[in-house]
Design a protein around this motif. Structure first.
Motif, PDB file in Angstrom:
ATOM      1  N   ASN A 217       0.809  -1.229   0.000  1.00 29.80           N
ATOM      2  CA  ASN A 217       0.000   0.000   0.000  1.00 29.80           C
ATOM      3  C   ASN A 217       0.840   1.275   0.000  1.00 29.80           C
ATOM      4  O   ASN A 217       0.297   2.371   0.129  1.00 29.80           O
ATOM      5  N   VAL A 218       2.153   1.154  -0.130  1.00 32.44           N
ATOM      6  CA  VAL A 218       3.021   2.333  -0.142  1.00 32.44           C
ATOM      7  C   VAL A 218       2.842   3.081  -1.467  1.00 32.44           C
ATOM      8  O   VAL A 218       2.963   2.488  -2.543  1.00 32.44           O
ATOM      9  N   LYS A 219       2.562   4.375  -1.399  1.00 34.73           N
ATOM     10  CA  LYS A 219       2.259   5.173  -2.599  1.00 34.73           C
ATOM     11  C   LYS A 219       3.266   6.283  -2.865  1.00 34.73           C
ATOM     12  O   LYS A 219       3.520   6.629  -4.025  1.00 34.73           O
ATOM     13  N   ASP A 220       3.815   6.881  -1.820  1.00 34.79           N
ATOM     14  CA  ASP A 220       4.738   8.001  -2.002  1.00 34.79           C
ATOM     15  C   ASP A 220       5.997   7.533  -2.736  1.00 34.79           C
ATOM     16  O   ASP A 220       6.568   6.485  -2.394  1.00 34.79           O
ATOM     17  N   PRO A 221       6.471   8.262  -3.753  1.00 35.23           N
ATOM     18  CA  PRO A 221       7.647   7.824  -4.530  1.00 35.23           C
ATOM     19  C   PRO A 221       8.892   7.610  -3.683  1.00 35.23           C
ATOM     20  O   PRO A 221       9.650   6.664  -3.909  1.00 35.23           O
ATOM     21  N   ARG A 222       9.143   8.477  -2.712  1.00 37.69           N
ATOM     22  CA  ARG A 222      10.324   8.327  -1.868  1.00 37.69           C
ATOM     23  C   ARG A 222      10.197   7.081  -0.986  1.00 37.69           C
ATOM     24  O   ARG A 222      11.152   6.311  -0.833  1.00 37.69           O
ATOM     25  N   ALA A 223       9.020   6.886  -0.418  1.00 36.96           N
ATOM     26  CA  ALA A 223       8.779   5.701   0.401  1.00 36.96           C
ATOM     27  C   ALA A 223       8.880   4.433  -0.448  1.00 36.96           C
ATOM     28  O   ALA A 223       9.390   3.400   0.010  1.00 36.96           O
ATOM     29  N   GLN A 224       8.410   4.514  -1.689  1.00 36.86           N
ATOM     30  CA  GLN A 224       8.517   3.364  -2.590  1.00 36.86           C
ATOM     31  C   GLN A 224       9.978   3.034  -2.900  1.00 36.86           C
ATOM     32  O   GLN A 224      10.347   1.862  -2.996  1.00 36.86           O
TER      33      GLN A 224
ATOM     34  N   GLY B 273      19.857   6.320   3.964  1.00 39.73           N
ATOM     35  CA  GLY B 273      20.066   7.698   3.541  1.00 39.73           C
ATOM     36  C   GLY B 273      18.772   8.386   3.165  1.00 39.73           C
ATOM     37  O   GLY B 273      18.553   9.557   3.510  1.00 39.73           O
ATOM     38  N   LEU B 274      17.908   7.666   2.467  1.00 39.54           N
ATOM     39  CA  LEU B 274      16.597   8.228   2.113  1.00 39.54           C
ATOM     40  C   LEU B 274      15.759   8.469   3.361  1.00 39.54           C
ATOM     41  O   LEU B 274      15.037   9.462   3.455  1.00 39.54           O
ATOM     42  N   LEU B 275      15.845   7.555   4.312  1.00 40.29           N
ATOM     43  CA  LEU B 275      15.120   7.729   5.570  1.00 40.29           C
ATOM     44  C   LEU B 275      15.604   8.970   6.301  1.00 40.29           C
ATOM     45  O   LEU B 275      14.808   9.736   6.857  1.00 40.29           O
ATOM     46  N   ALA B 276      16.912   9.192   6.294  1.00 38.79           N
ATOM     47  CA  ALA B 276      17.496  10.340   6.996  1.00 38.79           C
ATOM     48  C   ALA B 276      17.294  11.648   6.247  1.00 38.79           C
ATOM     49  O   ALA B 276      17.524  12.720   6.809  1.00 38.79           O
ATOM     50  N   GLY B 277      16.878  11.579   4.974  1.00 38.26           N
ATOM     51  CA  GLY B 277      16.697  12.798   4.188  1.00 38.26           C
ATOM     52  C   GLY B 277      18.011  13.461   3.835  1.00 38.26           C
ATOM     53  O   GLY B 277      18.102  14.691   3.769  1.00 38.26           O
ATOM     54  N   THR B 278      19.051  12.671   3.591  1.00 39.73           N
ATOM     55  CA  THR B 278      20.366  13.216   3.310  1.00 39.73           C
ATOM     56  C   THR B 278      20.451  13.767   1.889  1.00 39.73           C
ATOM     57  O   THR B 278      19.513  13.619   1.097  1.00 39.73           O
ATOM     58  N   ASN B 279      21.598  14.367   1.553  1.00 40.41           N
ATOM     59  CA  ASN B 279      21.778  14.887   0.197  1.00 40.41           C
ATOM     60  C   ASN B 279      22.616  13.919  -0.646  1.00 40.41           C
ATOM     61  O   ASN B 279      23.173  12.935  -0.144  1.00 40.41           O
ATOM     62  N   LEU B 280      22.716  14.208  -1.925  1.00 37.16           N
ATOM     63  CA  LEU B 280      23.363  13.305  -2.871  1.00 37.16           C
ATOM     64  C   LEU B 280      24.852  13.139  -2.583  1.00 37.16           C
ATOM     65  O   LEU B 280      25.409  12.058  -2.755  1.00 37.16           O
ATOM     66  N   THR B 281      25.508  14.197  -2.123  1.00 34.54           N
ATOM     67  CA  THR B 281      26.951  14.131  -1.839  1.00 34.54           C
ATOM     68  C   THR B 281      27.253  13.100  -0.764  1.00 34.54           C
ATOM     69  O   THR B 281      28.137  12.250  -0.918  1.00 34.54           O
ATOM     70  N   LYS B 282      26.532  13.163   0.335  1.00 26.06           N
ATOM     71  CA  LYS B 282      26.750  12.208   1.426  1.00 26.06           C
ATOM     72  C   LYS B 282      26.369  10.790   1.000  1.00 26.06           C
ATOM     73  O   LYS B 282      27.039   9.822   1.377  1.00 26.06           O
ATOM     74  N   LEU B 283      25.300  10.684   0.232  1.00 28.19           N
ATOM     75  CA  LEU B 283      24.856   9.369  -0.226  1.00 28.19           C
ATOM     76  C   LEU B 283      25.899   8.739  -1.141  1.00 28.19           C
ATOM     77  O   LEU B 283      26.237   7.546  -1.006  1.00 28.19           O
ATOM     78  N   PHE B 284      26.442   9.529  -2.060  1.00 24.86           N
ATOM     79  CA  PHE B 284      27.483   9.029  -2.968  1.00 24.86           C
ATOM     80  C   PHE B 284      28.737   8.637  -2.188  1.00 24.86           C
ATOM     81  O   PHE B 284      29.339   7.585  -2.452  1.00 24.86           O
ATOM     82  N   THR B 285      29.111   9.457  -1.220  1.00 28.04           N
ATOM     83  CA  THR B 285      30.318   9.194  -0.432  1.00 28.04           C
ATOM     84  C   THR B 285      30.229   7.873   0.310  1.00 28.04           C
ATOM     85  O   THR B 285      31.144   7.041   0.255  1.00 28.04           O
TER      86      THR B 285
ATOM     87  N   VAL C 130       5.339  11.155   6.794  1.00 24.20           N
ATOM     88  CA  VAL C 130       6.580  11.807   7.234  1.00 24.20           C
ATOM     89  C   VAL C 130       7.616  11.752   6.113  1.00 24.20           C
ATOM     90  O   VAL C 130       8.315  12.736   5.840  1.00 24.20           O
ATOM     91  N   ILE C 131       7.715  10.618   5.455  1.00 20.85           N
ATOM     92  CA  ILE C 131       8.645  10.457   4.340  1.00 20.85           C
ATOM     93  C   ILE C 131       8.263  11.385   3.193  1.00 20.85           C
ATOM     94  O   ILE C 131       9.124  12.005   2.557  1.00 20.85           O
ATOM     95  N   ALA C 132       6.982  11.503   2.923  1.00 25.43           N
ATOM     96  CA  ALA C 132       6.504  12.316   1.798  1.00 25.43           C
ATOM     97  C   ALA C 132       6.828  13.792   1.976  1.00 25.43           C
ATOM     98  O   ALA C 132       6.953  14.528   0.988  1.00 25.43           O
TER      99      ALA C 132
END
Length: 288
Positions: free
Chosen positions: A59-66, A130-142, A264-266
């Motif tokens: 039932n997950v609909k939000d793109p980030r949550a998906q 990382g998605l849960l924490a709402g981080t940015n692309l730089t930290k995620l890539f690192t 919250v994720i959305a």
């Protein structure tokens, strides 16, 4: 003359055994009940986890949550394939240990397929965190780059047979990349999670991940690949128990929270920005 050469070749063939075939490796694994069980237990648990996680994310609909759900689902999918490779003997080799090793000159079963699993599955774990924490692309890539490097250099340590010292040198390189992963997990991402209002679940998963991931280099050092204090089967079960907690328990806790807190994720801003994330409390809902 020909008879002499033939005799020498026959003697050499007796001294240098032929490389084991995949069938012979498979039979060797089958003969070690404890080792074999460490593979099949994870195959069964990965199968159960896949069915459970599909149900939990229905039932997950939000793109980030998906995306969190898909990344998390990939972990047992990779594991079931990888453990099947181990159980079949496909991703196992017998390597002669170098001089200086406790088992120097002996052929030791090396489960290099586990490193393949970790190289593909641990980035998915970190992506979900990382998605849960709402981080940015730089930290995620690192962190993902350091994680992959950690797994690949760990594989190099396990596969090096030319020098015992170089095996340990690879091991310490791998641990150095692990320190980078720990820094992002323990220092950078908790601040991002506070801003994203996901700190409570993030901190729980962070502690679970850090504690269990510390177990892998410890078992490497104590196992047949390192000091050979633990035998291959015990080491394999150590890795398997760590995988159960770091993958399936982790994924269950994460997906249960995401399913119950999708709103919250959305509300989190886009992850795919460069540089510093938003200050605490400054996040704005995504346009989508």
């Amino acid at each position: 003359m020909i008879e002499t050469i033939a005799a020498e070749m026959a003697t050499y063939a007796q001294l240098v055994p032929l490389e084991m075939t995949q069938t012979e490796i498979y039979e060797s694994v089958q003969d070690d009940t404890l080792l074999n069980a460490s593979f099949w237990a994870n195959i069964a648990l990965a199968g159960i986890a896949i069915l459970l996680f599909v149900y939990m994310g229905r039932n997950v609909k939000d793109p980030r949550a998906q995306l969190i759900w898909v990344a998390t689902l990939m972990v047992p999918l990779v594991s079931i394939a990888s453990y099947t490779g181990l159980a079949s003997g496909l991703t196992i080799s017998f390597l002669e240990m170098p001089s200086g090793h406790a088992l120097a000159g002996e052929e030791v079963l090396t489960m290099w397929g586990r490193y393949l699993t970790w190289t593909l599955s641990t980035p998915m774990i970190l992506l979900a965190l990382g998605l849960l924490a709402g981080t940015n692309l730089t930290k995620l890539f690192t962190i993902i780059t350091a994680d992959i490097a950690m797994c690949v250099t760990g594989l190099a340590a396990a596969m090096t047979t030319s020098s015992y010292a170089i095996r340990w040198f690879w091991y310490f390189i791998s641990c150095t990349f692990f320190i980078v992963v720990l820094y992002v997990l323990l220092v950078e991402w908790p601040k991002d999670a506070e801003a994203a209002n996901t700190a409570e679940i993030f901190n729980l998963l962070k502690i679970l991940t850090v504690v269990l991931w510390f177990g892998y280099p410890i078992f490497w050092a104590l196992g047949a690949e390192g000091l050979a204090i633990l035998d291959v089967a015990i080491t394999s079960w150590g890795y398997s128990f760590l995988d159960i907690g770091a993958k399936y328990v982790f994924a269950f806790l994460l997906l249960r929270w995401v399913a119950a807190n999708e709103a919250v994720i959305a509300k989190q801003p886009s992850t795919f920005t460069i540089g510093a994330g938003p200050e605490s409390g400054a996040g704005t809902p995504a346009d989508d």
